[in-house]
Write an enzyme that holds these catalytic residues in place. Structure first.
Site, PDB file in Angstrom:
ATOM      1  N   ARG A  37     -18.852  -0.573  -3.666  1.00 44.95           N
ATOM      2  CA  ARG A  37     -19.254  -1.314  -4.869  1.00 44.95           C
ATOM      3  C   ARG A  37     -19.376  -2.808  -4.579  1.00 44.95           C
ATOM      4  NH1 ARG A  37     -14.650   1.128  -8.202  1.00 44.95           N
ATOM      5  NH2 ARG A  37     -14.159   1.917  -6.104  1.00 44.95           N
ATOM      6  N   TRP A  38     -18.494  -3.301  -3.722  1.00 43.54           N
ATOM      7  CA  TRP A  38     -18.572  -4.720  -3.331  1.00 43.54           C
ATOM      8  C   TRP A  38     -19.923  -4.987  -2.664  1.00 43.54           C
ATOM      9  CZ3 TRP A  38     -19.306  -7.408   1.205  1.00 43.54           C
ATOM     10  CH2 TRP A  38     -18.945  -8.754   1.207  1.00 43.54           C
ATOM     11  N   HIS A  74     -17.803  -2.158   4.203  1.00 39.79           N
ATOM     12  CA  HIS A  74     -16.739  -1.693   5.097  1.00 39.79           C
ATOM     13  C   HIS A  74     -16.362  -2.786   6.098  1.00 39.79           C
ATOM     14  CE1 HIS A  74     -16.938   2.128   3.259  1.00 39.79           C
ATOM     15  NE2 HIS A  74     -18.078   2.516   3.800  1.00 39.79           N
ATOM     16  N   ASP A  84      -9.725   0.607  -1.684  1.00 43.62           N
ATOM     17  CA  ASP A  84     -10.953   1.167  -2.281  1.00 43.62           C
ATOM     18  C   ASP A  84     -11.843   0.075  -2.863  1.00 43.62           C
ATOM     19  OD1 ASP A  84     -12.689   3.218  -2.991  1.00 43.62           O
ATOM     20  OD2 ASP A  84     -11.735   3.513  -4.955  1.00 43.62           O
ATOM     21  N   ASN A 100     -15.105  -0.839  -1.279  1.00 38.74           N
ATOM     22  CA  ASN A 100     -16.025  -1.455  -0.312  1.00 38.74           C
ATOM     23  C   ASN A 100     -17.488  -1.239  -0.696  1.00 38.74           C
ATOM     24  OD1 ASN A 100     -13.734  -2.017   1.112  1.00 38.74           O
ATOM     25  ND2 ASN A 100     -14.123  -0.566   2.794  1.00 38.74           N
ATOM     26  N   SER A 108     -10.009   9.359   4.153  1.00 43.92           N
ATOM     27  CA  SER A 108      -9.325  10.555   3.649  1.00 43.92           C
ATOM     28  C   SER A 108      -9.926  11.839   4.223  1.00 43.92           C
ATOM     29  CB  SER A 108      -9.405  10.598   2.120  1.00 43.92           C
ATOM     30  OG  SER A 108     -10.706  10.940   1.698  1.00 43.92           O
ATOM     31  N   SER A 109      -9.185  12.918   4.086  1.00 41.97           N
ATOM     32  CA  SER A 109      -9.695  14.248   4.480  1.00 41.97           C
ATOM     33  C   SER A 109     -11.040  14.505   3.803  1.00 41.97           C
ATOM     34  CB  SER A 109      -8.744  15.352   4.014  1.00 41.97           C
ATOM     35  OG  SER A 109      -7.422  15.065   4.330  1.00 41.97           O
ATOM     36  N   GLU A 110     -11.161  14.030   2.560  1.00 39.64           N
ATOM     37  CA  GLU A 110     -12.373  14.276   1.770  1.00 39.64           C
ATOM     38  C   GLU A 110     -13.527  13.362   2.185  1.00 39.64           C
ATOM     39  OE1 GLU A 110      -9.258  14.083   0.477  1.00 39.64           O
ATOM     40  OE2 GLU A 110      -9.163  16.258   0.203  1.00 39.64           O
ATOM     41  N   ASN A 111     -13.211  12.217   2.819  1.00 40.59           N
ATOM     42  CA  ASN A 111     -14.277  11.286   3.216  1.00 40.59           C
ATOM     43  C   ASN A 111     -15.185  11.864   4.299  1.00 40.59           C
ATOM     44  OD1 ASN A 111     -12.162   8.366   2.720  1.00 40.59           O
ATOM     45  ND2 ASN A 111     -13.719   9.174   1.354  1.00 40.59           N
ATOM     46  N   ARG A 169     -23.796  -0.255   2.149  1.00 42.33           N
ATOM     47  CA  ARG A 169     -22.364   0.063   2.076  1.00 42.33           C
ATOM     48  C   ARG A 169     -21.619  -0.383   3.333  1.00 42.33           C
ATOM     49  NH1 ARG A 169     -20.535   3.547  -1.636  1.00 42.33           N
ATOM     50  NH2 ARG A 169     -18.879   4.216  -0.249  1.00 42.33           N
TER      51      ARG A 169
END
Ligand code: IPE
Ligand code: IPE
Ligand code: MG
Length: 241
Positions: A14-15, A27, A10, A12, A55-58, A23
């Site tokens: 913010r980096w 990645h 986790d 990517n 994730s499923s939520e992504n 974004r």
């Protein structure tokens, strides 16, 4: 040394923001860290490395970001499979494949087949994976066994149920790492993390290096895993051993 390490990669986005970049750049940079962490894991003698990539939520992210990530997986896998093969790595993907494009599924299946006979480290990529999805699919499989008369309801126990979960054939997760500073599981492995040791790092994933992994492994080496027992019991057991 942990046998099985699982990582929530986790930070990517913010980096990228820190660098004043989109974004997507985060990645891409994150994909470089994956290579470094695989190399170090092989060097350290880790048997299984499980990486949470999507994730499923992504799926709820903006469509452009989702399609960029899917394209990144496809390209990275196509590019890296030869290297995985050379290093004797056994590659697998865990997650709900029904949401993935047929091209990506074909590439995954081909990479899994090509590396299936390898005896080195197992590398698992969790894509379209959710801990709750995993438990539900295991419940469905168990229900089917009962419906087919291969299992009686009374024989459903932790052992028979867990055999239907993803990667039940591999050693238990020993070390669970999350980078990027958040203190949560975000629906990654739930059942399988029951007795994992947790390690949270503030380092954003694109900055996570071989050294960062070594720090986590050193931290793990100082943990006392009691599995419900007392320290004294472990002492006796160790003295006997
Ligand atoms: C992790 O980095 C990569 C994926 C979830 C695909 P993020 O994209 O979640 O990065 P942050 O949390 O926004 O920094
Ligand atoms: C978890 O990170 C998923 C992956 C790293 C693949 P997220 O960035 O999606 O988690 P939340 O939304 O902050 O909980
Ligand atoms: Mg995140």
């Amino acid at each position: 040394m942990p046998r099985h390490v699982a990582i929530i990669m986790d930070g990517n986005g913010r980096w990228a923001r820190q660098q004043g970049k989109p974004r997507q750049a985060g990645h891409k940079a994150g994909a470089e860290s994956v290579r470094a962490v695989i190399e170090e894991s092989v060097t350290a003698g880790i048997e299984v490395l499980t990486l949470f990539a999507f994730s499923s939520e992504n799926w709820s992210r903006p469509e452009k970001e989702v399609s960029f990530l899917m394209d990144l997986f496809l390209r990275a896998l196509t590019r890296e499979v030869k290297l995985l093969q050379e290093q004797g790595i056994r590659f697998r993907v865990i997650g709900n494949r029904s949401n993935l494009s047929s091209k990506l599924v074909d590439t995954i299946v081909a990479a899994e087949k090509r590396t299936a006979g390898n005896s080195g480290m197992v590398l698992q990529l969790a894509v379209s994976y959710g801990g709750r999805w995993d438990i539900v699919q295991a419940a469905q499989k168990t229900a089917r066994l009962v419906a087919d008369g291969q299992l009686s309801a009374d024989d459903i126990d932790e052992n028979s149920f867990s055999q239907q979960l993803s990667f039940s054939d591999l050693p238990e997760v020993d070390l669970f790492i999350r980078t990027g500073g958040e203190l949560r599981i975000s629906n990654f492995i739930l059942w399988q993390a029951a007795y994992a040791e947790f390690y949270f790092s503030d380092t954003l994933w694109p900055d996570f290096s071989a050294d960062s992994l070594r720090l986590a492994l050193n931290d793990y080496a100082n943990r006392e895993r009691r599995f419900g027992r007392t320290s004294e019991q472990l002492g006796v057991k160790n003295a006997k051993a």
